[in-house]
Design a protein around this motif. Sequence first.
Motif, PDB file in Angstrom:
ATOM      1  N   THR A 553       0.960  -1.170  -0.021  1.00  0.00           N
ATOM      2  CA  THR A 553       0.010   0.071   0.113  1.00  0.00           C
ATOM      3  C   THR A 553       0.916   1.145  -0.012  1.00  0.00           C
ATOM      4  O   THR A 553       2.167   1.159   0.224  1.00  0.00           O
ATOM      5  CB  THR A 553      -0.819  -0.031   1.242  1.00  0.00           C
ATOM      6  OG1 THR A 553      -0.376   0.140   2.258  1.00  0.00           O
ATOM      7  CG2 THR A 553      -1.737  -1.282   1.378  1.00  0.00           C
ATOM      8  N   THR A 558      -6.255   7.931   2.596  1.00  0.00           N
ATOM      9  CA  THR A 558      -7.340   8.790   1.658  1.00  0.00           C
ATOM     10  C   THR A 558      -8.487   8.536   2.017  1.00  0.00           C
ATOM     11  O   THR A 558      -9.174   7.480   2.488  1.00  0.00           O
ATOM     12  CB  THR A 558      -6.990   8.408   0.209  1.00  0.00           C
ATOM     13  OG1 THR A 558      -7.216   7.093   0.177  1.00  0.00           O
ATOM     14  CG2 THR A 558      -5.393   8.344  -0.012  1.00  0.00           C
ATOM     15  N   LYS A 560     -12.286   7.402   0.930  1.00  0.00           N
ATOM     16  CA  LYS A 560     -12.842   6.613   0.181  1.00  0.00           C
ATOM     17  C   LYS A 560     -14.088   6.776  -0.259  1.00  0.00           C
ATOM     18  O   LYS A 560     -14.513   6.875  -1.329  1.00  0.00           O
ATOM     19  CB  LYS A 560     -12.978   5.102   0.537  1.00  0.00           C
ATOM     20  CG  LYS A 560     -11.116   4.576   0.936  1.00  0.00           C
ATOM     21  CD  LYS A 560     -10.466   4.629  -0.363  1.00  0.00           C
ATOM     22  CE  LYS A 560     -10.782   3.550  -1.121  1.00  0.00           C
ATOM     23  NZ  LYS A 560      -9.882   3.522  -2.451  1.00  0.00           N
ATOM     24  N   ASN A 670      -4.359   3.181   0.186  1.00  0.00           N
ATOM     25  CA  ASN A 670      -4.722   2.738  -1.357  1.00  0.00           C
ATOM     26  C   ASN A 670      -3.445   1.574  -1.613  1.00  0.00           C
ATOM     27  O   ASN A 670      -2.211   1.702  -1.263  1.00  0.00           O
ATOM     28  CB  ASN A 670      -4.559   3.576  -2.419  1.00  0.00           C
ATOM     29  CG  ASN A 670      -5.836   4.438  -2.132  1.00  0.00           C
ATOM     30  OD1 ASN A 670      -7.081   4.176  -1.717  1.00  0.00           O
ATOM     31  ND2 ASN A 670      -5.777   5.988  -2.580  1.00  0.00           N
TER      32      ASN A 670
END
Length: 842
Positions: A553, A558, A560, A670
């Motif tokens: 990752t 972040t 989502k 991510n």
Amino acid sequence: MQVTPASPQDKMSGPEAAGMRPEDSQTPTSEKDLTCYHCQLPIPDDLNLKTEHDGKQLRFCCLGCQAVAETILGTGLTAFYQYRNEKLTKPELLETHKKEELHLYDREDISKEFTEIVEERIDGEFTKCVKTRIYVEGITCAACVWLLEQHLNQQNGVVQFKINHSTQIATAIWNPELTRFSDLLIAIHGIGYSAKPYQANEIDELQQKQQKQAIFRLGVAGIGTMQNMMLAIPLYVGALSGISEEFLILFRWVSLLVATPVVLYSAKPFFEAALRDLKTRHLTMDVPVSLAIGCAYLASAWVTLFGGAEVYFDSVCMFTFFLLLGRFFEMRTRFKSTLGIRKLQQLLPTSATRIAPDGTEHVIAAKEVKIGDILHIKQGDTAPCDGTVSEGSSSFDESALTGEFIPVSKKAGDTVLAGTINVEQTISICASKEANHSRISAILDILQDALQHKPPLARQADKIASYFVAGVLLVATAVAVYWGLNDPDHAFAITLSVLVITCPCALSLATPTTLTAATDKLREIGLLIVKGHAIETLAKTNHIVLDKTGTLTEGKLTLKKIKTWENGVTDTEILDVVGALERHSNHPIASVFRTFGKHPASQVQIVNGQGVEGVYQSTRYRIGNQRFISDWHPSAATKNDQSDESASHLIEVYLASEKEFLATIFLDDNIRKDAVPVIRALHTQRIKTYILSGDRLEVVQPLADQLGIENYKAEASPEDKLNFLKALQSEHNIVTMVGDGINDVPVMAGANVSVAMGNARDFTKVNADSILMNNDLACLEQSIHVSRKSQQIISQNLAWALSYNILALPMAVMGMIPPYLAALGMSLSSLIVVINALRVKR
């Protein structure tokens, strides 16, 4: 009977002359008649050094003789004493002031700085022993490591003695009832090496001094090589087309002048090491190297002074330069390894704030913290030891140990680990362990043990190193004796040719030149090689273990999605409120929302471990975890249970006003864009992949499914990860570990080869075998291809170098190859190896 030294005419000495075993000689009529079993010199009256062998008491005149004899007898070489034909020399004794200096390390007030008490199983029972790290100077090759380990492990009271060749740091464990620390140091000094307790600051200064000296020696050899090569060209050309006598003499004298500082200064470490090896009767590569440099230089000087056919000053300088260059790179790698260990030690603070029973605060040294002490840890400070929270609550950044970047909430009764950073407010902890027994110290021990582990091939190489050198010297000696008896005029030239031929220059270049070219190619791709074995091992890899956070990752949260629970509320309005509140927080989650929020919030209050509360446009809001919101809206938990199950692996943050529960915000780390194609490509090459993570199972499992990785382990500690890796290796697999956190360092050290991400912590990168500088996982697949190609070229180079030596050696022995042609052939053979090595960059 008394053993008398043999006369020079005697072929055998002492008891050997009568066909007796040496130990049978030590049955004197008085103590004064005793001679040393090893060197046969008289034993001082006040010395009583004994060793038992085959039921006999053997006595010695000094610790050096005892050490060498025990090593010889312990390795089964008893025939050495039966067939020796001359008296042995005594190893050099330590000066009195040096012994007194070493004995100071036995004082408890000094030794406590670098020793610790451990329990070891001896003869089925646990015994309290002492453990420490020792920095050993003078190690030049694997044979030195073998000698030191064999010698020290045979000392009385020593439980274990292991050396990490890369760092030259030894781990010693001994029984304090049977021996002292100074005895170990004296034993090391007794066989020609220097040693001192490993203390980071002193070793750093020593290594800097050694590195500066190595650079200067290398510079002198480099300048000498360039100048001598320039002078050698007209000599070689003149030998073919003719050259005037005046210029011939001039060029030879200038070459002698240039080569002399190279031999006397740059090559000095080789001669010193060779002299030490001869004194201890243990051969390393320094012996034939010194012999080749010394003979070639002296022969060339003789020709320059008295006339002759050829001089070899250019070969002497070039040989010295390339040898020094290789050892310099080895030194740099070794120093980087010790630097990494020091950086881990520096995570612990040097001081701590202790609270006295009367409530007053006192600043003390961290090493003075005792179990049960109450310590204050302010915001931004680092915990000096492991402990439990006794008062207050806060969050701690444990990324240095776990690799997970989200701070962990701590309240009364929770455990705080040494080396972790308090990111919120001041709390008090009760020390549960002293600093040198903390979690971070355990990680350091795991790292040291993993670094000192040797694969079977390396252990075998340690044993045969000296036998190879002995073979080279025996061949050269046999040739010298034969030609000396049959053709004395040509004996020296032929012997020199044999010595040059048997110097494995092409053989030595076969691997390093290819690895250098491959290293440069991998650097262009984006993989920086830190340790020399990485390329070879990477080519054999069939299992790759990957960390999750920061590796598979991006290591950055972040946004989502947002799920609103009240009609009419938009995502923009939600983000405005959250952004205004989180602007006042230093929590990593807050960084996701700092770009949002049109208006400032007021009356903001940060509740440690739960969230943020404040007023935004006349309405009071809370953002945080579920418990924080449930104080206002108990039904929030029920609503959240009805949310999308596909989001169960995401991080959830909740927003509510005093009147209503507004939204659930989902965050995630991510997956790297290149992760999926890289995993597929590795599977195509029949390389199995695994995920090892300290994160929750509900987070790791969906990630593995997305990547197509069937094997994974969640909530794994550094010990769990290392055990998992050892299980793979026990099935004869070659394992590569890819990670980015300090918690990954022990398992990376235990892996066959390790790869650190470019955004990893400095300590992780320093201790890794290689680094992905651009954080591109695609480089991993390309690197495996380049590594495999390099191994093919190495095999070709080795085949050529061996073929050359096998064909050329018999011709040199028969006198068919003069010294200059031997040097030329050696250079051409090396050139072929170098040119072939460069193909790896295509």
